[in-house]
Design a protein around this motif. Structure first.
Motif, mmCIF file in Angstrom:
data_model
loop_
_atom_site.group_PDB
_atom_site.id
_atom_site.type_symbol
_atom_site.label_atom_id
_atom_site.label_comp_id
_atom_site.label_asym_id
_atom_site.label_seq_id
_atom_site.Cartn_x
_atom_site.Cartn_y
_atom_site.Cartn_z
ATOM 1 N N SER A 100 -5.732 6.781 8.900
ATOM 2 C CA SER A 100 -6.858 6.987 7.984
ATOM 3 C C SER A 100 -6.792 6.092 6.756
ATOM 4 O O SER A 100 -7.161 6.507 5.658
ATOM 5 C CB SER A 100 -6.939 8.451 7.546
ATOM 6 N N ASN A 101 -6.296 4.865 6.920
ATOM 7 C CA ASN A 101 -6.233 3.901 5.823
ATOM 8 C C ASN A 101 -5.457 4.409 4.613
ATOM 9 O O ASN A 101 -5.812 4.132 3.470
ATOM 10 C CB ASN A 101 -7.632 3.459 5.391
ATOM 11 N N PHE A 136 -1.736 5.905 -1.572
ATOM 12 C CA PHE A 136 -2.908 5.076 -1.820
ATOM 13 C C PHE A 136 -3.887 5.214 -0.657
ATOM 14 O O PHE A 136 -3.483 5.412 0.476
ATOM 15 C CB PHE A 136 -2.506 3.604 -1.942
ATOM 16 N N GLN A 137 -5.168 5.078 -0.963
ATOM 17 C CA GLN A 137 -6.228 5.068 0.034
ATOM 18 C C GLN A 137 -6.879 3.687 -0.013
ATOM 19 O O GLN A 137 -7.259 3.213 -1.083
ATOM 20 C CB GLN A 137 -7.278 6.127 -0.283
ATOM 21 N N VAL A 138 -7.006 3.040 1.134
ATOM 22 C CA VAL A 138 -7.611 1.712 1.193
ATOM 23 C C VAL A 138 -9.122 1.838 1.047
ATOM 24 O O VAL A 138 -9.750 2.651 1.721
ATOM 25 C CB VAL A 138 -7.261 1.008 2.519
ATOM 26 N N LEU A 139 -9.704 1.034 0.169
ATOM 27 C CA LEU A 139 -11.150 1.039 -0.046
ATOM 28 C C LEU A 139 -11.825 -0.128 0.660
ATOM 29 O O LEU A 139 -12.857 0.045 1.304
ATOM 30 C CB LEU A 139 -11.462 0.973 -1.550
ATOM 31 N N VAL A 140 -11.279 -1.327 0.508
ATOM 32 C CA VAL A 140 -11.839 -2.534 1.110
ATOM 33 C C VAL A 140 -10.699 -3.337 1.700
ATOM 34 O O VAL A 140 -9.674 -3.516 1.059
ATOM 35 C CB VAL A 140 -12.574 -3.402 0.061
ATOM 36 N N GLU A 141 -10.903 -3.808 2.920
ATOM 37 C CA GLU A 141 -9.888 -4.647 3.556
ATOM 38 C C GLU A 141 -10.583 -5.747 4.332
ATOM 39 O O GLU A 141 -11.424 -5.483 5.176
ATOM 40 C CB GLU A 141 -9.029 -3.818 4.506
ATOM 41 N N ASP A 142 -10.258 -6.993 3.992
ATOM 42 C CA ASP A 142 -10.688 -8.117 4.809
ATOM 43 C C ASP A 142 -9.570 -9.152 4.801
ATOM 44 O O ASP A 142 -8.474 -8.878 4.325
ATOM 45 C CB ASP A 142 -12.047 -8.683 4.364
ATOM 46 N N GLN A 144 -9.013 -11.711 3.061
ATOM 47 C CA GLN A 144 -8.582 -12.288 1.786
ATOM 48 C C GLN A 144 -8.460 -11.280 0.651
ATOM 49 O O GLN A 144 -7.926 -11.602 -0.405
ATOM 50 C CB GLN A 144 -9.550 -13.386 1.368
ATOM 51 N N LEU A 145 -8.930 -10.062 0.833
ATOM 52 C CA LEU A 145 -8.943 -9.079 -0.244
ATOM 53 C C LEU A 145 -8.544 -7.710 0.295
ATOM 54 O O LEU A 145 -8.953 -7.326 1.388
ATOM 55 C CB LEU A 145 -10.348 -9.010 -0.857
ATOM 56 N N TYR A 146 -7.772 -6.991 -0.500
ATOM 57 C CA TYR A 146 -7.319 -5.652 -0.125
ATOM 58 C C TYR A 146 -7.432 -4.792 -1.375
ATOM 59 O O TYR A 146 -6.708 -4.999 -2.343
ATOM 60 C CB TYR A 146 -5.872 -5.752 0.367
ATOM 61 N N CYS A 147 -8.366 -3.857 -1.392
ATOM 62 C CA CYS A 147 -8.577 -2.986 -2.548
ATOM 63 C C CYS A 147 -8.210 -1.560 -2.167
ATOM 64 O O CYS A 147 -8.468 -1.110 -1.054
ATOM 65 C CB CYS A 147 -10.032 -3.028 -2.998
ATOM 66 N N TYR A 148 -7.635 -0.852 -3.113
ATOM 67 C CA TYR A 148 -7.133 0.488 -2.847
ATOM 68 C C TYR A 148 -7.233 1.335 -4.100
ATOM 69 O O TYR A 148 -7.415 0.836 -5.209
ATOM 70 C CB TYR A 148 -5.689 0.429 -2.365
#
Length: 165
Positions: A100-101, A136-142, A144-148
């Motif tokens: 679940s990220n 931590f919970q991952v919000l955006v993952e691609d 080049q970018l990883y937001c949590y």
């Protein structure tokens, strides 16, 4: 004697099922990993600027992370911190990727120098100096970018992913 034989058979069947489940656990743990983790040459960068009461009291630090496989879905997170005034600091964490990220970080080489505390925000101090586990919970993952989001205090952060071939 009959009960002992039945118990032994049940125990052997249970042990066999557990042994057969190991490859399944390994393959499932690979699906939990973000794509950048699978590349051993990935470098993760983050720059943090902290402001005091006046902008002239701003302090910045650049953090570079490298991942080293540890065990299944766990990795050593090797960290180099470069402060704007020239000081450097190396440390390491264990990062565990969950379904679940979600992921968690545990600090494994505690900092003992109290002077270093002034460079870190209170949420970071909790992980770095208390030696605690942080989730931590991952919000955006691609690619080049990883937001949590840090679940203990709802702080959102992003890191840059640099995958080298």
């Amino acid at each position: 004697m009959k009960y002992i034989n039945n118990a032994n058979k049940a125990l052997i069947l249970l042990l066999g099922a557990l042994i057969l489940a190991i490859p399944l656990q390994i393959s499932v743990s690979q699906f939990l990993l973000p794509e950048f983790v699978k590349n051993s040459r990935t470098i993760i960068n983050k720059t943090i600027i902290s402001y005091g009461k006046k902008q002239v009291t701003a302090q910045s630090r650049t953090i570079e992370y490298r991942l080293k496989p540890y065990w299944w879905n766990r990795y050593l997170l090797l960290t180099d911190i470069q402060f704007d005034h020239g000081e450097k600091l190396k440390t390491q964490f264990i990062i565990t990727f969950w379904p679940s990220n979600l992921y968690s970080i545990q600090y494994i080489s505690k900092l003992f120098n109290a002077d270093e505390i002034k460079y870190f925000d209170p949420p970071e101090q909790h992980v770095l100096f208390d030696g605690g586990d942080e989730n931590f919970q991952v919000l955006v993952e691609d690619s080049q970018l990883y937001c949590y989001i840090q679940l203990s205090n709802q702080a959102v952060q992003c890191v840059d992913i640099n995958q080298r071939e």
